[in-house]
Scaffold this motif. Structure first.
Motif, PDB file in Angstrom:
ATOM      1  N   ILE A  55       0.688  -1.052   0.087  1.00 24.43           N
ATOM      2  CA  ILE A  55       0.007   0.045   0.020  1.00 24.43           C
ATOM      3  C   ILE A  55       0.830   1.379  -0.004  1.00 24.43           C
ATOM      4  CG2 ILE A  55      -1.815   1.238   1.204  1.00 24.43           C
ATOM      5  CD1 ILE A  55      -2.289  -1.577   2.733  1.00 24.43           C
ATOM      6  N   HIS A  56       0.383   2.148  -0.953  1.00 24.82           N
ATOM      7  CA  HIS A  56       1.340   3.366  -0.760  1.00 24.82           C
ATOM      8  C   HIS A  56       0.141   4.565  -0.745  1.00 24.82           C
ATOM      9  CE1 HIS A  56       4.047   6.556  -1.660  1.00 24.82           C
ATOM     10  NE2 HIS A  56       3.504   7.098  -2.794  1.00 24.82           N
ATOM     11  N   SER A  57       0.275   5.401   0.164  1.00 24.79           N
ATOM     12  CA  SER A  57      -0.720   6.232   0.467  1.00 24.79           C
ATOM     13  C   SER A  57      -0.128   7.756   0.472  1.00 24.79           C
ATOM     14  CB  SER A  57      -1.547   5.976   2.025  1.00 24.79           C
ATOM     15  OG  SER A  57      -2.022   4.915   1.909  1.00 24.79           O
ATOM     16  N   THR A  58      -0.899   8.583   0.073  1.00 26.84           N
ATOM     17  CA  THR A  58      -0.632  10.188   0.109  1.00 26.84           C
ATOM     18  C   THR A  58      -1.941  10.960   0.741  1.00 26.84           C
ATOM     19  OG1 THR A  58      -1.177  10.595  -2.255  1.00 26.84           O
ATOM     20  CG2 THR A  58       0.991  10.040  -1.830  1.00 26.84           C
ATOM     21  N   ASP A  59      -1.826  12.265   0.776  1.00 23.40           N
ATOM     22  CA  ASP A  59      -3.007  13.123   1.113  1.00 23.40           C
ATOM     23  C   ASP A  59      -4.053  12.906  -0.021  1.00 23.40           C
ATOM     24  OD1 ASP A  59      -1.941  13.645   3.487  1.00 23.40           O
ATOM     25  OD2 ASP A  59      -0.970  15.650   2.683  1.00 23.40           O
ATOM     26  N   ASP A  60      -3.597  12.543  -1.157  1.00 20.61           N
ATOM     27  CA  ASP A  60      -4.537  12.626  -2.460  1.00 20.61           C
ATOM     28  C   ASP A  60      -5.256  11.135  -2.803  1.00 20.61           C
ATOM     29  OD1 ASP A  60      -4.525  15.433  -2.554  1.00 20.61           O
ATOM     30  OD2 ASP A  60      -2.427  15.323  -3.479  1.00 20.61           O
ATOM     31  N   TYR A  61      -4.269  10.269  -2.537  1.00 17.69           N
ATOM     32  CA  TYR A  61      -4.766   8.965  -2.881  1.00 17.69           C
ATOM     33  C   TYR A  61      -4.264   7.605  -2.285  1.00 17.69           C
ATOM     34  CZ  TYR A  61       0.060   8.528  -5.007  1.00 17.69           C
ATOM     35  OH  TYR A  61       1.469   8.362  -5.219  1.00 17.69           O
ATOM     36  N   GLN A  62      -4.805   6.534  -2.366  1.00 17.94           N
ATOM     37  CA  GLN A  62      -4.335   5.285  -1.801  1.00 17.94           C
ATOM     38  C   GLN A  62      -4.317   4.260  -3.059  1.00 17.94           C
ATOM     39  OE1 GLN A  62      -6.242   2.301   1.111  1.00 17.94           O
ATOM     40  NE2 GLN A  62      -4.799   3.413   2.366  1.00 17.94           N
ATOM     41  N   ALA A  63      -2.898   3.975  -3.322  1.00 22.89           N
ATOM     42  CA  ALA A  63      -2.656   2.881  -4.256  1.00 22.89           C
ATOM     43  C   ALA A  63      -2.486   1.506  -3.644  1.00 22.89           C
ATOM     44  CB  ALA A  63      -1.570   3.369  -5.246  1.00 22.89           C
ATOM     45  N   ILE A  64      -3.323   0.515  -3.926  1.00 23.75           N
ATOM     46  CA  ILE A  64      -3.166  -0.881  -3.157  1.00 23.75           C
ATOM     47  C   ILE A  64      -2.203  -1.689  -4.246  1.00 23.75           C
ATOM     48  CG2 ILE A  64      -3.946  -2.623  -2.268  1.00 23.75           C
ATOM     49  CD1 ILE A  64      -6.311  -0.646  -1.408  1.00 23.75           C
ATOM     50  N   PHE A  65      -1.165  -1.999  -4.365  1.00 24.56           N
ATOM     51  CA  PHE A  65      -0.580  -2.741  -5.502  1.00 24.56           C
ATOM     52  C   PHE A  65      -0.574  -4.429  -5.038  1.00 24.56           C
ATOM     53  CE2 PHE A  65       1.454   1.250  -5.426  1.00 24.56           C
ATOM     54  CZ  PHE A  65       1.294   1.876  -6.879  1.00 24.56           C
ATOM     55  N   LEU A  66      -0.826  -5.305  -5.986  1.00 24.72           N
ATOM     56  CA  LEU A  66      -0.943  -6.464  -6.051  1.00 24.72           C
ATOM     57  C   LEU A  66       0.128  -6.981  -6.755  1.00 24.72           C
ATOM     58  CD1 LEU A  66      -4.680  -6.963  -6.369  1.00 24.72           C
ATOM     59  CD2 LEU A  66      -3.366  -6.753  -4.005  1.00 24.72           C
ATOM     60  N   ASP A  67       1.428  -7.443  -6.217  1.00 22.76           N
ATOM     61  CA  ASP A  67       2.329  -8.265  -6.848  1.00 22.76           C
ATOM     62  C   ASP A  67       1.825  -9.628  -7.123  1.00 22.76           C
ATOM     63  OD1 ASP A  67       4.541  -8.925  -8.192  1.00 22.76           O
ATOM     64  OD2 ASP A  67       5.858  -9.043  -6.216  1.00 22.76           O
ATOM     65  N   THR A  68       2.181 -10.190  -8.325  1.00 24.86           N
ATOM     66  CA  THR A  68       1.679 -11.454  -8.529  1.00 24.86           C
ATOM     67  C   THR A  68       2.618 -12.573  -9.029  1.00 24.86           C
ATOM     68  OG1 THR A  68       1.019 -11.064 -10.892  1.00 24.86           O
ATOM     69  CG2 THR A  68      -0.614 -10.814  -9.242  1.00 24.86           C
ATOM     70  N   PRO A  69       2.509 -13.966  -9.012  1.00 23.91           N
ATOM     71  CA  PRO A  69       3.410 -14.995  -9.812  1.00 23.91           C
ATOM     72  C   PRO A  69       3.554 -14.533 -11.115  1.00 23.91           C
ATOM     73  CG  PRO A  69       1.663 -15.910  -8.141  1.00 23.91           C
ATOM     74  CD  PRO A  69       1.198 -14.519  -8.336  1.00 23.91           C
ATOM     75  N   GLY A  70       4.811 -15.037 -11.613  1.00 28.54           N
ATOM     76  CA  GLY A  70       4.846 -14.901 -12.877  1.00 28.54           C
ATOM     77  C   GLY A  70       3.870 -15.826 -13.758  1.00 28.54           C
ATOM     78  N   VAL A  71       3.353 -15.294 -14.931  1.00 27.85           N
ATOM     79  CA  VAL A  71       2.339 -16.164 -15.671  1.00 27.85           C
ATOM     80  C   VAL A  71       3.199 -17.200 -16.300  1.00 27.85           C
ATOM     81  CG1 VAL A  71       0.843 -16.204 -17.581  1.00 27.85           C
ATOM     82  CG2 VAL A  71       0.953 -13.970 -16.058  1.00 27.85           C
ATOM     83  N   LEU A  72       2.603 -18.520 -16.072  1.00 31.52           N
ATOM     84  CA  LEU A  72       3.405 -19.718 -16.731  1.00 31.52           C
ATOM     85  C   LEU A  72       2.386 -20.703 -16.911  1.00 31.52           C
ATOM     86  CD1 LEU A  72       3.323 -21.582 -13.974  1.00 31.52           C
ATOM     87  CD2 LEU A  72       5.495 -20.714 -13.481  1.00 31.52           C
ATOM     88  N   GLU A  73       2.904 -21.775 -17.551  1.00 30.65           N
ATOM     89  CA  GLU A  73       2.055 -23.122 -17.686  1.00 30.65           C
ATOM     90  C   GLU A  73       2.386 -24.107 -16.696  1.00 30.65           C
ATOM     91  OE1 GLU A  73      -0.669 -25.338 -19.783  1.00 30.65           O
ATOM     92  OE2 GLU A  73       0.039 -23.274 -20.574  1.00 30.65           O
ATOM     93  N   PRO A  74       1.172 -24.199 -15.898  1.00 30.28           N
ATOM     94  CA  PRO A  74       1.535 -24.956 -14.773  1.00 30.28           C
ATOM     95  C   PRO A  74       2.027 -26.488 -15.165  1.00 30.28           C
ATOM     96  CG  PRO A  74      -0.660 -23.885 -14.756  1.00 30.28           C
ATOM     97  CD  PRO A  74      -0.155 -23.670 -16.124  1.00 30.28           C
ATOM     98  N   LYS A  75       2.894 -26.574 -14.171  1.00 32.53           N
ATOM     99  CA  LYS A  75       3.601 -28.177 -14.251  1.00 32.53           C
ATOM    100  C   LYS A  75       3.037 -28.926 -12.986  1.00 32.53           C
ATOM    101  CE  LYS A  75       7.485 -27.222 -17.083  1.00 32.53           C
ATOM    102  NZ  LYS A  75       9.075 -27.340 -17.288  1.00 32.53           N
ATOM    103  N   TYR A  76       2.891 -28.193 -11.870  1.00 36.11           N
ATOM    104  CA  TYR A  76       2.421 -28.910 -10.687  1.00 36.11           C
ATOM    105  C   TYR A  76       1.136 -28.096 -10.172  1.00 36.11           C
ATOM    106  CZ  TYR A  76       7.505 -29.961 -10.447  1.00 36.11           C
ATOM    107  OH  TYR A  76       8.718 -30.620 -10.623  1.00 36.11           O
ATOM    108  N   LYS A  77       0.535 -28.732  -9.212  1.00 40.79           N
ATOM    109  CA  LYS A  77      -0.784 -28.130  -8.706  1.00 40.79           C
ATOM    110  C   LYS A  77      -0.337 -26.913  -8.116  1.00 40.79           C
ATOM    111  CE  LYS A  77      -3.508 -32.437  -8.145  1.00 40.79           C
ATOM    112  NZ  LYS A  77      -4.153 -33.313  -7.178  1.00 40.79           N
ATOM    113  N   LEU A  78       0.946 -26.867  -7.357  1.00 38.55           N
ATOM    114  CA  LEU A  78       1.284 -25.437  -6.692  1.00 38.55           C
ATOM    115  C   LEU A  78       1.392 -24.337  -7.942  1.00 38.55           C
ATOM    116  CD1 LEU A  78       2.798 -23.486  -4.890  1.00 38.55           C
ATOM    117  CD2 LEU A  78       5.102 -24.408  -5.602  1.00 38.55           C
ATOM    118  N   HIS A  79       1.637 -24.588  -8.962  1.00 36.89           N
ATOM    119  CA  HIS A  79       1.660 -23.698 -10.380  1.00 36.89           C
ATOM    120  C   HIS A  79       0.251 -23.094 -10.398  1.00 36.89           C
ATOM    121  CE1 HIS A  79       5.910 -25.308 -12.099  1.00 36.89           C
ATOM    122  NE2 HIS A  79       6.135 -24.450 -10.776  1.00 36.89           N
ATOM    123  N   ALA A  80      -0.608 -24.246 -10.448  1.00 37.18           N
ATOM    124  CA  ALA A  80      -1.964 -23.855 -10.764  1.00 37.18           C
ATOM    125  C   ALA A  80      -2.649 -23.029  -9.675  1.00 37.18           C
ATOM    126  CB  ALA A  80      -2.848 -25.432 -10.637  1.00 37.18           C
ATOM    127  N   ALA A  81      -2.167 -23.132  -8.487  1.00 36.56           N
ATOM    128  CA  ALA A  81      -2.523 -22.091  -7.289  1.00 36.56           C
ATOM    129  C   ALA A  81      -1.901 -20.957  -7.413  1.00 36.56           C
ATOM    130  CB  ALA A  81      -2.150 -22.798  -5.966  1.00 36.56           C
TER     131      ALA A  81
END
Length: 300
Positions: free
Chosen positions: A55-81
């Motif tokens: 989360i990055h907040s200022t007086d004028d806005y609050q931007a909530i950033f969502l970092d995500t895993p790299g997009v890939l073709e799943p090889k394991y159920k972990l990848h699917a998750a």
């Protein structure tokens, strides 16, 4: 070009998802945008597994950033998750930043279906690695593939063009009050970041399959008055041979991980800790439904 380059005056709050293939610099970018380390960063791909919120907040806005895993073709159920984390972030986002590495071939772009029809900015990262004259033809090649709201070349590592990037996507956040207290930088508990720091050190110190076969769980986190805080971490691997490599001769390799992790954890929480690491074998955990669920990867 963007449709609007001025941040509107009403207070704005919203979610911005960072999506892209492995190793394009998403974690480095979210750390730069939030102004503090949220996601672990290594030279190896597929480091991020969870949806990391900063989360990055200022007086004028609050931007909530969502970092995500790299997009890939799943090889394991972990990848699917992991891919479900990508799709849920795109579903929740008001704006999507699609991150690409300046050295990537535009013809080898990821599946754009994950963008969900949301406002999307293309962020061409690591722009400092190519001559300036090559940037425009590269942007034009990507522009032919999708109706991006804007295309912005940046260097997340060096902080180049980040202010311009913010001025573009902030105009697309809905007007409204903040979702979180302005002093918050994440909703994740300290345990989450402690586990991620330990996992980061494993990525730094080991090669080949070891980092990808490893899961870190915090089993004990005890704050103690007049004593060092006690943290016990369980490092899960898939095979006994991996356990031996992780521990090393006389425990030397594991001690190296613990020493490096302890320094970063103490810097994070501003307290001294006593860190204990234990290695356990859970065969095939990356394809084990119940174990994945218990490790926080949701329904399999």
């Amino acid at each position: 070009m963007s449709k609007n380059t001025e941040i509107p005056s009403p207070h704005r709050s919203g979610y911005i998802a960072l999506i892209g293939k492995p190793n394009v610099g998403k974690s480095t970018l979210i750390n730069a945008l939030v102004g503090q380390k949220m996601s672990i960063v290594t030279s190896k791909p597929q480091t991020t597994r969870h949806r990391v919120l900063g989360i990055h907040s200022t007086d004028d806005y609050q931007a909530i950033f969502l970092d995500t895993p790299g997009v890939l073709e799943p090889k394991y159920k972990l990848h699917a998750a992991m891919m479900r984390n990508v799709h849920s972030a795109a579903d929740d986002a008001d704006v999507i930043l699609m991150i690409v590495d300046v050295r990537d071939d535009p013809k080898d772009v990821m599946d754009l279906g994950v963008l969900k029809g949301k406002p999307v900015f293309l962020v061409i990262n690591k722009i400092d690695l190519i001559p300036e004259k090559e940037a425009l033809p590269l942007a034009e090649a990507y522009a032919e593939m999708y109706n991006f709201e804007g295309i912005i070349p940046i260097s997340a590592l060096k902080g180049a063009n980040l202010d311009r990037l913010k001025s573009l996507f902030l105009t697309y956040l809905p007007a409204g009050p903040p979702f979180y207290p302005k002093e918050m930088i994440s909703e994740h508990p300290v345990r989450f970041f402690v586990a991620e720091i330990i996992r980061e050190k494993i990525f730094e110190f080991y090669s080949k399959e070891i980092p990808y076969s490893t899961q870190v769980n915090i089993t004990v986190y005890k704050e103690r008055e007049k004593k060092k805080d006690l943290i016990d971490a369980e490092i899960v691997v898939e095979r006994n041979s991996q356990k031996g490599i992780l521990i090393g001769k006389g425990g030397s390799a594991l001690k190296r991980v613990g020493s490096a992790a302890r320094k970063d954890i103490e810097a994070l929480i501003d307290r001294e800790i006593f860190l204990q690491l234990h290695v356990k074998v859970r065969e095939g955990w990356r394809n084990h439904d119940n174990l994945l669920k218990s490790f926080g990867y949701g329904k399999q």
